[in-house]
Design a protein around this motif. Structure first.
Motif: not given
Length: 86
Positions: A14-29
């Protein structure tokens, strides 16, 4: 799971800011994260309805966008992909 080209799942659709999604962070790292903030937040149907169709189930909205549209009856609806709300 395929990701829509040009879609950054770490940013609010919606706004383009970082969403701080823990699920996505876990997937990435690959590092275990605690529960995502969105799984315990009240997010209105109106806020979820504003998520573009191509981002639904792929990118979470940020806390600010979720809070800006809080409804009287908060709704928690994890996405079918299991990657948070939205």
């Amino acid at each position: 799971m395929s990701v829509t080209p040009g879609l950054d799942a770490s940013r609010c659709p919606l706004c383009g800011e970082v969403n701080r999604c823990a699920i996505e962070l876990e997937r990435e790292t690959g590092q275990a994260q605690g529960p995502c903030w969105c799984m315990q937040a009240g997010v209105s149907r109106e806020a979820l309805a504003r998520v573009p169709a191509e981002a639904r189930g792929l990118a979470c909205i940020c806390a600010r966008c979720a809070i800006d549209a809080v409804a009287p009856e908060p709704v928690l609806t994890p996405s079918p992909s299991g990657r948070g709300l939205g």
